[in-house]
Design an enzyme around this catalytic site. Sequence first.
Site, mmCIF file in Angstrom:
data_model
loop_
_atom_site.group_PDB
_atom_site.id
_atom_site.type_symbol
_atom_site.label_atom_id
_atom_site.label_comp_id
_atom_site.label_asym_id
_atom_site.label_seq_id
_atom_site.Cartn_x
_atom_site.Cartn_y
_atom_site.Cartn_z
ATOM 1 N N HIS B 264 0.808 -1.293 -0.029
ATOM 2 C CA HIS B 264 0.064 -0.059 0.170
ATOM 3 C C HIS B 264 0.945 1.359 0.108
ATOM 4 C CE1 HIS B 264 -3.622 2.482 1.080
ATOM 5 N NE2 HIS B 264 -2.698 3.185 1.490
ATOM 6 N N GLU B 265 1.809 1.190 0.757
ATOM 7 C CA GLU B 265 2.595 2.500 1.100
ATOM 8 C C GLU B 265 3.467 2.659 -0.343
ATOM 9 O OE1 GLU B 265 1.729 4.314 3.080
ATOM 10 O OE2 GLU B 265 0.798 3.254 4.684
ATOM 11 N N HIS B 268 1.775 4.774 -2.694
ATOM 12 C CA HIS B 268 2.001 6.118 -2.070
ATOM 13 C C HIS B 268 3.514 6.601 -2.769
ATOM 14 C CE1 HIS B 268 -1.588 6.795 -0.219
ATOM 15 N NE2 HIS B 268 -1.477 6.079 0.757
ATOM 16 N N GLU B 294 -4.496 8.257 -2.405
ATOM 17 C CA GLU B 294 -4.881 7.154 -2.099
ATOM 18 C C GLU B 294 -5.391 6.116 -3.338
ATOM 19 O OE1 GLU B 294 -4.737 6.503 0.858
ATOM 20 O OE2 GLU B 294 -5.620 4.623 1.534
HETATM 21 ZN ZN ZN Z 1 -3.131 5.330 2.160
#
Ligand code: ZN
EC number: 3.4.17.19
Lengths: 498, 498
Positions: B264-265, B268, B294
């Site tokens: 997930h990161e 980003h 996001e």
């Molecule tokens: Zn996030």
Amino acid sequence: MTFSRLDTHCRKLEAMEHALSMLRVDEAVMMPAGGGDKRAEAVATLAGMYHQQATAPEIADWIADAEAEDLNAAQKTALIEFRRDYLNKTCLPVAFVERQTAANMRSEQMWRALRPAGDWAEFLPALEAVVAAMREEAALRADVLGLAPYDALMEQYDPGNRAAAVAPVFDDLKRFLKSFIPEALEHQAQRRARRPMKPMNGPFPVERQRALGLSMMGALGFDFTHGRLDVSHHPFCGGVPTDVRMTTRYETREFLSALMGTLHETGHALYEQGLPTEWSHWPVGRARGMAIHESQSLFVEQQIARSDVFWSWAMPHLAEHLGEDAVAGWDLEDMLAHVHHVEPGFIRVDADEATYPLHVILRFEIEQELVSGALRPSDIPEAWNARMVEYLGLSTLDNPRDGAMQDVHWPAGAFGYFPSYTLGAMIAAQQWAALEASHPGAREDIARGDFTAINAWRRTQIWQRASTLSTPDLLVAATGEPLSARFFEAHLRRRYLG
Amino acid sequence: MTFSRLDTHCRKLEAMEHALSMLRVDEAVMMPAGGGDKRAEAVATLAGMYHQQATAPEIADWIADAEAEDLNAAQKTALIEFRRDYLNKTCLPVAFVERQTAANMRSEQMWRALRPAGDWAEFLPALEAVVAAMREEAALRADVLGLAPYDALMEQYDPGNRAAAVAPVFDDLKRFLKSFIPEALEHQAQRRARRPMKPMNGPFPVERQRALGLSMMGALGFDFTHGRLDVSHHPFCGGVPTDVRMTTRYETREFLSALMGTLHETGHALYEQGLPTEWSHWPVGRARGMAIHESQSLFVEQQIARSDVFWSWAMPHLAEHLGEDAVAGWDLEDMLAHVHHVEPGFIRVDADEATYPLHVILRFEIEQELVSGALRPSDIPEAWNARMVEYLGLSTLDNPRDGAMQDVHWPAGAFGYFPSYTLGAMIAAQQWAALEASHPGAREDIARGDFTAINAWRRTQIWQRASTLSTPDLLVAATGEPLSARFFEAHLRRRYLG
Ligand SMILES: [Zn+2]
Ligand SMILES: [Zn+2]
């Protein structure tokens, strides 16, 4: 209230110093290579903003107004150091600083490129520009501060130190070392003939060395709620007093360089952690200059951690953290043979505590002649070689890389800094003597690994005084007398001829 | 040149942002506890200096002057975003901001103290003060920006997003999920009856999990010369685009939460690393708001890393890094049972991709009523409970700790932020559909662990556009149509009912 205006101003500067300091730590410990360009840009911009705010002309009025106010004792002391600091920061015209910064940066870059090949001839023009700017700087500072030019340079690093006071002490030490070193080497040769030096039982895994270092730091009084130990290429002690960031560097074939480096930096760290917290934003709350700082690291490294009593305590800890095999078959004397090894060499940073001061005195003497103009930069290699031959019996004439090109200080424009290293060593020995006079059990404390009383003395005599006194006054306050070489000389005689 | 004055100003702000960002990373990753007070003081002071410089009144004139200059296309685009950013930063009076900051800080502190016991009654007065200030803020922003109050709040996080456009899409999604979730649960129950879920073969040592995470990050395109992965209590992606600092948190009993968090990161991080470097100091060079950010993390997490093809590629890597025993006896379907597990629950941050949007929609609906005044803070627990029962079949009436007290957002004064999470999930699905339309082999790429073409599409369509377009315009530019729930709905149907 004008003083409270200064106070607010100091808190802003402290916040920017905090950021700059932590960015430098992060750069050395954490930053990936690709982050470097933008980091350099951010740090340069912040440093410029800091300088602009720290030297703003209205501050001169605030200081003058505050001096006329009804202040308490702490505020008065703070104000004296504030004025000194502001004067030192503002005594160079902005246009000159920009010109000098450019010359210094260019020279440091050329030095990095040319040092590996020892190309002195190619490097010389860049250094000549640096020396010319430095002489201009010394004259400008001297004029504002009412000091001799070389003293005006030293003043930045060790407020109150004067060549007229330092030079005779260095001369004394030089005379001593010129006869002491051959004696110590002879003594060492006899000992080695009786008992050869044992090679280390490596390899020593990094994680075990780290555990050993952390345990020694903790025993010496390092507060891990206000600091930590990491790894960087060049070990340092940075951060801020409430969060001291130390680094070391490990080699697996031996553990002593990382450990002694860690203990040295622990000495710096204890000083920072011991400063008075309520003054942290005032210049007077900072550590008192480079010589005193180095005295604190060398107090731990040379007075404590190279002593026989320290190792009689530390040997079992080696086995505990490095494993039983690490020092299997070693007794105290085997260990001390490594810790007390003396060997004249070309490189200052690799020198032992006995030969190190001669590297510094050589530089101190040459620096002064560069400042006065008695020596030109092109004359450095010969002057260097002559002194190396005289002091340490080594010629550097064909080897500028390991001669005048070995240090970053001059290429980066730092003159008047070198004395601090050996002043630190002498001050540490003088402090140890004063401590032992008031606490005769200090050596037994070390043998038990109990540093409470030793740290309590240092806290009162040095750390808590921060920058309330000049460097020489702080030494007198702590030890009862001015700088003398005889304590360091006695220390060397005891350790190496005993 | 007025534009170049703005440019210099932006570089100063960038340097301060750089410092603030890195201090926050250091605080979470490195700082010992005792460094916290002084760090908080330094960060608050620097943030204050930053705000003062970013909102200086003369900048309004610089912008106006620059708008009259002859600028190139990039400068013109930069200027539009600069004006928008400046307007958003300056639309609140300083006195109001100070009052609001005090209310928000007090409320957040009380929330931290009272949340464990779920003491809503004790907490309510602090939240009432926050909501009152927030309504004032919304009115002030609305007035300056010419927007409806709730839109003026959203505008800070996702420029261009309007409730009138978002609400119908959320309504569509809500309708869908209310029937989809029971179906998905039924489907899951049938699958579990045929093949029970296997417990994980832990423990999984942290160092092995870390090696797995690093290898997956690298495969997905994370540039380790411009970033790194560390550990912190709350995982985040911080730092600066040239030096992206990601964190995760490991548990040894299972590896999936750390790995999915890392992926997930990484989403980003890829966005930050993919921004146009030459604009890094301009507001237009930054990532476009929270919803798009996001969407980039959820693109990696939900579209890529929870897909069957991803795991068909990843399974051998699990064995390689975690050891053969880690997934011994597991096939793809066993793995997907963990990755695709659906289970309605109280806590938003623990929710799966199917139930998560209902947590967000609930908050979006309540927020709007708080802003309009239709709902009072004291009514929140009942409104929350009614919607939890209706959307997820769970009552929170006796359990405010796991109800309205679970998130820090409202206690800290952040309203209008929650929608971004689910907007991100929908935008990610919409982007995936657009990507697959232009590159039909995208799933085969994932099955081979080749993310080159996928990242190239994202770089052109999203990352390099930075903040040149509003959130809705960026979505149209990248996918050819405005926000729609149907892509995310189709994604869920395919994955959970297929
Ligand atoms: Zn996030
Ligand atoms: Zn030192």
